[in-house]
Write a protein that holds these residues in place. Structure first.
Motif, PDB file in Angstrom:
ATOM      1  N   ILE A   4      -6.201   3.647   9.600  1.00 44.76           N
ATOM      2  CA  ILE A   4      -5.720   3.128   8.322  1.00 44.76           C
ATOM      3  C   ILE A   4      -4.336   2.487   8.467  1.00 44.76           C
ATOM      4  O   ILE A   4      -4.057   1.462   7.829  1.00 44.76           O
ATOM      5  N   LEU A  28       5.780   2.641   0.920  1.00 45.75           N
ATOM      6  CA  LEU A  28       5.675   3.775   0.004  1.00 45.75           C
ATOM      7  C   LEU A  28       4.379   4.536   0.240  1.00 45.75           C
ATOM      8  O   LEU A  28       3.298   3.930   0.357  1.00 45.75           O
ATOM      9  N   ASP A  29       4.474   5.862   0.301  1.00 40.77           N
ATOM     10  CA  ASP A  29       3.292   6.717   0.436  1.00 40.77           C
ATOM     11  C   ASP A  29       2.470   6.630  -0.862  1.00 40.77           C
ATOM     12  O   ASP A  29       3.026   6.670  -1.959  1.00 40.77           O
ATOM     13  N   ASN A  85       4.903  15.136  10.956  1.00 43.20           N
ATOM     14  CA  ASN A  85       3.937  16.146  11.352  1.00 43.20           C
ATOM     15  C   ASN A  85       3.373  15.710  12.695  1.00 43.20           C
ATOM     16  O   ASN A  85       2.722  14.666  12.776  1.00 43.20           O
ATOM     17  N   VAL A  93      -2.336  14.386   9.752  1.00 46.53           N
ATOM     18  CA  VAL A  93      -3.690  14.008   9.328  1.00 46.53           C
ATOM     19  C   VAL A  93      -4.031  12.609   9.851  1.00 46.53           C
ATOM     20  O   VAL A  93      -5.081  12.409  10.464  1.00 46.53           O
ATOM     21  N   HIS A  98       3.760   8.666  12.162  1.00 45.64           N
ATOM     22  CA  HIS A  98       4.450   8.215  10.952  1.00 45.64           C
ATOM     23  C   HIS A  98       5.516   9.233  10.578  1.00 45.64           C
ATOM     24  O   HIS A  98       5.261  10.426  10.549  1.00 45.64           O
TER      25      HIS A  98
HETATM   26  P1  AMP Z   1       0.231  13.236   7.411  1.00 47.70           P
HETATM   27  O1  AMP Z   1      -0.323  14.418   6.687  1.00 47.70           O
HETATM   28  O2  AMP Z   1       1.596  13.502   8.019  1.00 47.70           O
HETATM   29  O3  AMP Z   1      -0.728  12.664   8.422  1.00 47.70           O
HETATM   30  O4  AMP Z   1       0.518  12.159   6.307  1.00 47.70           O
HETATM   31  C1  AMP Z   1      -0.266  11.040   6.065  1.00 47.70           C
HETATM   32  C2  AMP Z   1       0.346  10.368   4.869  1.00 47.70           C
HETATM   33  O5  AMP Z   1      -0.149   9.050   4.765  1.00 47.70           O
HETATM   34  C3  AMP Z   1       0.040  11.074   3.546  1.00 47.70           C
HETATM   35  O6  AMP Z   1       1.266  11.410   2.908  1.00 47.70           O
HETATM   36  C4  AMP Z   1      -0.773  10.040   2.775  1.00 47.70           C
HETATM   37  O7  AMP Z   1      -0.523  10.084   1.393  1.00 47.70           O
HETATM   38  C5  AMP Z   1      -0.293   8.736   3.405  1.00 47.70           C
HETATM   39  N1  AMP Z   1      -1.227   7.640   3.308  1.00 47.70           N
HETATM   40  C6  AMP Z   1      -2.516   7.636   3.698  1.00 47.70           C
HETATM   41  N2  AMP Z   1      -3.081   6.430   3.465  1.00 47.70           N
HETATM   42  C7  AMP Z   1      -2.107   5.649   2.942  1.00 47.70           C
HETATM   43  C8  AMP Z   1      -2.048   4.292   2.472  1.00 47.70           C
HETATM   44  N3  AMP Z   1      -3.112   3.491   2.535  1.00 47.70           N
HETATM   45  N4  AMP Z   1      -0.871   3.828   1.993  1.00 47.70           N
HETATM   46  C9  AMP Z   1       0.196   4.633   1.924  1.00 47.70           C
HETATM   47  N5  AMP Z   1       0.220   5.915   2.335  1.00 47.70           N
HETATM   48  C10 AMP Z   1      -0.920   6.423   2.830  1.00 47.70           C
END
Ligand code: AMP
Ligand code: ZN
Length: 133
Positions: A4, A28-29, A85, A93, A98
């Motif tokens: 993604i 932005l998340d 993470n 995840v 990131h």
């Molecule tokens: P992590 O749990 O550290 O892998 O965090 C993944 C982050 O990516 C989460 O906070 C999600 O909300 C964010 N995320 C996933 N897809 C997108 C997207 N298309 N645009 C912005 N943020 C995203």
């Protein structure tokens, strides 16, 4: 590879950009945990922090600083928590490195880094320390 964040870099998935340079993109998340919750990624796919070269690591540090300055300028938070993470055991995840930038606001009810984990070793710290010598 189906990723993604690579899709965001290529433009096939839209994003709300906070900051970018040649090698890094901050946006932005979509499921924010704070006002201005930002994620910062290397534009080239990297699974995690451990695989970065020294040069990429330096670039990442500078990009984090620049992204934080932008958030500071736009939203004027009172502080930040910044981190990532690393690997599934660390809560990762999306398998593309990131860095989470959480702006913090006085009285927002959040905790500190110490609230992530409380699982100390049974081995006393001075015993554990011997492994590092
Ligand atoms: P992590 O749990 O550290 O892998 O965090 C993944 C982050 O990516 C989460 O906070 C999600 O909300 C964010 N995320 C996933 N897809 C997108 C997207 N298309 N645009 C912005 N943020 C995203
Ligand atoms: Zn990727």
């Amino acid at each position: 590879m189906d990723c993604i964040f690579c899709d965001i870099v290529s433009g096939s998935v839209p994003n709300h950009t906070v900051y970018q340079d040649e090698n890094f993109l901050a946006f932005l998340d979509i499921f924010p945990h704070a006002k201005g919750h930002t994620v910062l990624i290397p534009k080239a796919h990297r699974d995690n922090f451990a695989v970065l070269t020294d040069e990429e690591t330096s670039g990442l540090a500078l990009a984090i600083k620049k992204a934080m300055e932008k958030v500071q300028m736009v939203l004027n938070p009172d502080g930040f928590n910044v981190g990532w993470n690393e690997d599934p055991a660390g809560g990762q995840v999306v398998p593309h490195l990131h860095v989470h930038i959480f702006p913090r606001y006085n009285g927002d009810g959040g905790g500190s880094m110490h609230s992530i984990i409380k699982n100390p070793s049974q081995t006393p710290v001075n015993e554990l320390a011997k492994k590092f010598v």
